[in-house]
Scaffold this motif. Structure first.
Motif, PDB file in Angstrom:
ATOM      1  N   THR A  47       0.828  -1.206   0.000  1.00 38.61           N
ATOM      2  CA  THR A  47       0.000   0.000   0.000  1.00 38.61           C
ATOM      3  C   THR A  47       0.865   1.260   0.000  1.00 38.61           C
ATOM      4  OG1 THR A  47      -1.785  -1.169   1.100  1.00 38.61           O
ATOM      5  CG2 THR A  47      -1.824   1.221   1.264  1.00 38.61           C
ATOM      6  N   THR A  48       1.964   1.224   0.744  1.00 37.90           N
ATOM      7  CA  THR A  48       2.863   2.386   0.784  1.00 37.90           C
ATOM      8  C   THR A  48       3.428   2.649  -0.609  1.00 37.90           C
ATOM      9  OG1 THR A  48       3.452   1.829   3.051  1.00 37.90           O
ATOM     10  CG2 THR A  48       4.919   3.342   1.898  1.00 37.90           C
ATOM     11  N   PHE A 103      -8.214   6.030  -8.910  1.00 39.11           N
ATOM     12  CA  PHE A 103      -7.963   5.188  -7.729  1.00 39.11           C
ATOM     13  C   PHE A 103      -9.161   4.314  -7.387  1.00 39.11           C
ATOM     14  CE2 PHE A 103      -5.251   8.904  -7.293  1.00 39.11           C
ATOM     15  CZ  PHE A 103      -4.030   8.331  -6.987  1.00 39.11           C
ATOM     16  N   ILE A 148      -5.002   2.711 -10.401  1.00 40.60           N
ATOM     17  CA  ILE A 148      -4.341   2.168  -9.218  1.00 40.60           C
ATOM     18  C   ILE A 148      -5.399   1.550  -8.328  1.00 40.60           C
ATOM     19  CG2 ILE A 148      -3.173   2.866  -7.088  1.00 40.60           C
ATOM     20  CD1 ILE A 148      -1.479   4.722  -8.745  1.00 40.60           C
ATOM     21  N   MET A 166       0.245  10.033  -3.686  1.00 42.57           N
ATOM     22  CA  MET A 166      -0.521  10.334  -2.478  1.00 42.57           C
ATOM     23  C   MET A 166       0.387  10.487  -1.271  1.00 42.57           C
ATOM     24  SD  MET A 166      -4.200   8.718  -2.730  1.00 42.57           S
ATOM     25  CE  MET A 166      -3.919   6.985  -2.825  1.00 42.57           C
ATOM     26  N   ALA A 167       1.671  10.165  -1.474  1.00 40.68           N
ATOM     27  CA  ALA A 167       2.665  10.389  -0.423  1.00 40.68           C
ATOM     28  C   ALA A 167       3.990  10.660  -1.126  1.00 40.68           C
ATOM     29  CB  ALA A 167       2.765   9.158   0.476  1.00 40.68           C
ATOM     30  N   ARG A 168       4.911  11.288  -0.418  1.00 40.34           N
ATOM     31  CA  ARG A 168       6.220  11.588  -1.017  1.00 40.34           C
ATOM     32  C   ARG A 168       7.257  10.629  -0.453  1.00 40.34           C
ATOM     33  NH1 ARG A 168       6.573  16.801  -3.321  1.00 40.34           N
ATOM     34  NH2 ARG A 168       4.692  18.013  -2.949  1.00 40.34           N
ATOM     35  N   LEU A 172       2.156   1.768  -3.433  1.00 36.48           N
ATOM     36  CA  LEU A 172       1.050   2.226  -4.292  1.00 36.48           C
ATOM     37  C   LEU A 172       0.766   3.726  -4.058  1.00 36.48           C
ATOM     38  CD1 LEU A 172      -0.428   0.366  -6.239  1.00 36.48           C
ATOM     39  CD2 LEU A 172      -2.262   0.128  -4.567  1.00 36.48           C
ATOM     40  N   SER A 173       0.845   4.127  -2.783  1.00 29.83           N
ATOM     41  CA  SER A 173       0.640   5.543  -2.447  1.00 29.83           C
ATOM     42  C   SER A 173       1.718   6.413  -3.083  1.00 29.83           C
ATOM     43  CB  SER A 173       0.696   5.749  -0.931  1.00 29.83           C
ATOM     44  OG  SER A 173      -0.442   5.237  -0.339  1.00 29.83           O
ATOM     45  N   ASP A 203      -6.055  -0.806  -4.786  1.00 33.68           N
ATOM     46  CA  ASP A 203      -5.485  -1.363  -3.560  1.00 33.68           C
ATOM     47  C   ASP A 203      -6.409  -2.458  -3.025  1.00 33.68           C
ATOM     48  OD1 ASP A 203      -3.785  -1.665  -1.381  1.00 33.68           O
ATOM     49  OD2 ASP A 203      -4.870  -0.171  -0.195  1.00 33.68           O
TER      50      ASP A 203
END
Lengths: 244, 377
Positions: free
Chosen positions: A46-47, A102, A179, A55-57, A49-50, A181
């Motif tokens: 999941t990380t 998503f 994407i 959705m995250a840096r 994929l984010s 999840d």
């Protein structure tokens, strides 16, 4: 194509509960293919994929996005070479809105809104005329055989119906990357296979599909082009290329 | 065009979002409205009654001279006026006749005044709206009075007074000088007080001091002193009420802050979903701005309207004992609507603005965080 170069993700950096979720992963996700990130819980699916979905840096490393829309560099002057890691938030938001669709594990539909309103939601910031947007959303609901539920509030839909609304929502802005999840985590076998058929159609339409799953129905499915096995935040060699 | 369409979408979403949390938002609007209502009622009342006082005193003499006997107001000899007239700067001195009458039949207090020019002559009177209402009288009706000897005497009503201020006219009865003296048994050489007009208003304190020096048994009252008394009386009363209300206001602030700033897990998740699917931080803030504006503006306007009705149509029935006092203004009267836009602006900036900011700040904080957490819910 999506390129990840030595990507690392550390949560709570510098704090006593610091935790490294991704340990320097390098990989390429080919365009117009179905790629599955497979692994047990806590493996970093999941990380990752984010990070791919902006959705995250990442804490370190670079992510490059080479998509058709970005080939015209004049349209995206702040986007040299597809490098997105250090882009300001508003560019990442624009990428999420226009390039990614998503499908969340728990669907993440907004309760109290109808299926139709949920599908239209990602397009609101574009300010498209209501009539055109509604027509497009209804066409998508029709595509997934759920147009009769357009005016139903999403909390009254079944799991399979909710997921189809979620897929329609992911496609409303005609993204090039989908994407998903754990998309089959709450579906029975029949609905899971139906979902895989939808993915196949999307790939056939030229979309790049990235799925995180530990469900054999997904990662052993014949439509999958690449399976990337993850464990403890690292890629497990060898990468498996499946035939179809 | 697209900008307008986007605003419409965001407002649509905001309204549906408010409806989705009906319970919380209804409670918030009710409490918010109640607080604005209480504050606005106090403000409207004190401003309107002070304004009434200004109207009442608009045509009042510059100085009123009363005579005091044993510290109490007594009849003043008209001859005092001749000496006062000789003071430099005094334009005119006129004897005034007025008094109170308790009507035991209707249980009401009237104020009887002898005007300078009474057009209706002896045996006739003009009455205020309040008197007409309480005695169910009309023009040409007879109103009976008991004179100072205990005999009944009747007057014919010739006019119902209309006035800019009900406070002035409500309990008023205008009567001829002869009838007044006959009713109360006041000798011709006495008046209730003396009314002075002065050429230069700056000289008022000097002239008042001179009168006091010539006639130590008198009390000269300057018009401005009356206004200041009204001001301080009602400022004191409204201050008192505001102190009482402050606990309610404080409770509301805590309640509103908690509701507005403490985003629920559901709201946080919703913001995360919106961000994940492509809403910009500014879109989320805009949505929360509209949310805060709808709640605070609705409550503000509802509170104002209710307060307006309460003060100007039902005579501040809830706060009457505190604001008017039991004995200060005895007869029933309706305030003429006077509203100070400055006070409304203050109320607006102290309620709508802070609430809207309190709504936006936590949402802005939530919206600037990576939407990654949505993937994990």
């Amino acid at each position: 194509m999506i390129e990840l170069d030595n990507i690392k993700k550390v949560f709570n950096l510098g704090k006593p509960n610091e935790f490294t979720a991704i340990h320097g992963i390098t990989l390429e996700i080919p365009a117009k293919s179905v790629t599955v990130l497979q692994g047990p819980s806590g493996s970093g699916k999941t990380t990752l994929l984010s990070l791919i979905g902006c959705m995250a840096r990442p804490t370190a490393g670079r992510i490059k996005l080479k998509l058709a829309r970005h080939h015209d560099s004049s349209a995206n002057p702040g986007f040299p070479g597809g490098e997105i890691t250090s882009l300001p938030e508003r560019f990442l938001t624009e990428i999420r809105r226009n390039d990614f669709g998503f499908i969340f594990q728990h669907y993440n539909l907004i309760k109290g809104l109808t299926a139709l309103e949920n599908v239209m939601l990602p397009a609101y910031p574009e300010g498209e005329p209501h009539g055109e947007l509604q027509q497009r959303a209804i066409a998508l609901l029709d595509l997934f055989n759920i147009v009769d539920k357009a005016d139903a509030r999403v909390e009254y839909l079944s799991g399979g119906e909710s997921q189809r609304v979620s897929i329609a929502r992911a496609l409303i802005n005609n993204p090039s990357v989908i994407i998903a999840d754990e998309p089959t985590a709450h579906l029975d076998t029949g609905l899971s296979l139906e979902f895989m058929e939808i993915l196949q159609n999307l790939r056939n339409q030229g979309k790049t599909v990235v799925v995180a799953s530990h469900d054999p129905i997904v990662y052993e499915n014949k439509i999958v082009d690449t399976v990337i096995a993850l464990r403890d935040g690292r890629v497990e060699p060898p990468l498996t290329h499946m035939e179809h | 065009m697209r900008w307008f369409a986007k605003q419409r979408y965001v407002i649509d979403f905001t309204l549906s979002s408010l409806l989705r949390r009906k319970g919380k938002n209804t409670a918030l609007v009710l409490v918010y409205t109640l607080v604005v209502f209480m504050l606005a009622s106090t403000m409207f009342f004190t401003y309107a009654i002070k304004k009434e006082a200004v109207i009442v005193l608009d045509n009042a003499p510059d100085i009123v001279v009363q005579r005091l006997v044993a510290g109490r107001h007594d009849l003043i000899p008209i001859s005092y006026g001749d000496r006062i007239q000789k003071i430099k700067g005094v334009n005119s001195v006129k004897p005034k006749l007025w008094g109170y009458y308790f009507d035991s039949i209707f249980g009401a207090n009237y104020t009887l005044i002898v005007p300078e020019d009474f057009p209706h002559g002896r045996g006739n009177i003009a009455i205020g709206y309040g008197v007409a209402k309480v005695s169910t009288s009309q023009v040409d009706y007879i109103l009976p009075f008991w004179d100072h000897k205990g005999s009944m005497t009747s007057f014919t009503i010739k006019e119902i007074l209309s006035s800019e201020s009900e406070l002035v006219s409500s309990d008023l009865i205008l009567i001829s000088e002869d009838d007044f003296r006959m009713l109360f048994g006041i000798p011709m050489e006495y008046a209730t007080n003396l009314a002075l007009k002065v050429r230069n208003k700056k000289e008022l304190p000097v002239i008042a001091a001179k009168i006091k020096k010539i006639f130590p048994d008198t009390r000269p009252i300057i018009k401005d002193e009356l206004l200041r008394t009204y001001d301080s009386v009602f400022n004191w009363r409204s201050g008192l009420l505001l102190i009482i209300l402050s606990s309610a206001v404080l409770a509301f602030i805590i309640f509103a802050w908690d509701k507005a700033s403490g985003l629920s897990a559901e709201e946080r998740k919703e913001i995360g979903i919106l961000k994940a699917i492509g809403w910009e931080t500014s879109d989320v803030i805009l949505m929360k701005f509209w949310e805060g504006t709808v709640i605070s503006l609705t409550s503000f306007l509802a509170g104002l309207l209710l307060a307006y009705g309460h003060v100007f149509f039902s005579s501040s029935i809830l706060f009457e004992p505190v604001l008017k006092g039991w004995a200060v203004i005895y007869p029933k009267f309706r305030l003429v609507p006077f509203i100070d836009p400055y006070q409304i602006a203050i109320l607006f900036f102290l309620s709508v603005v802070p609430y809207t900011v309190a709504t936006i700040v936590p949402s802005w904080r939530a919206a600037t965080v990576d939407p990654d957490s949505v993937m994990r819910t």
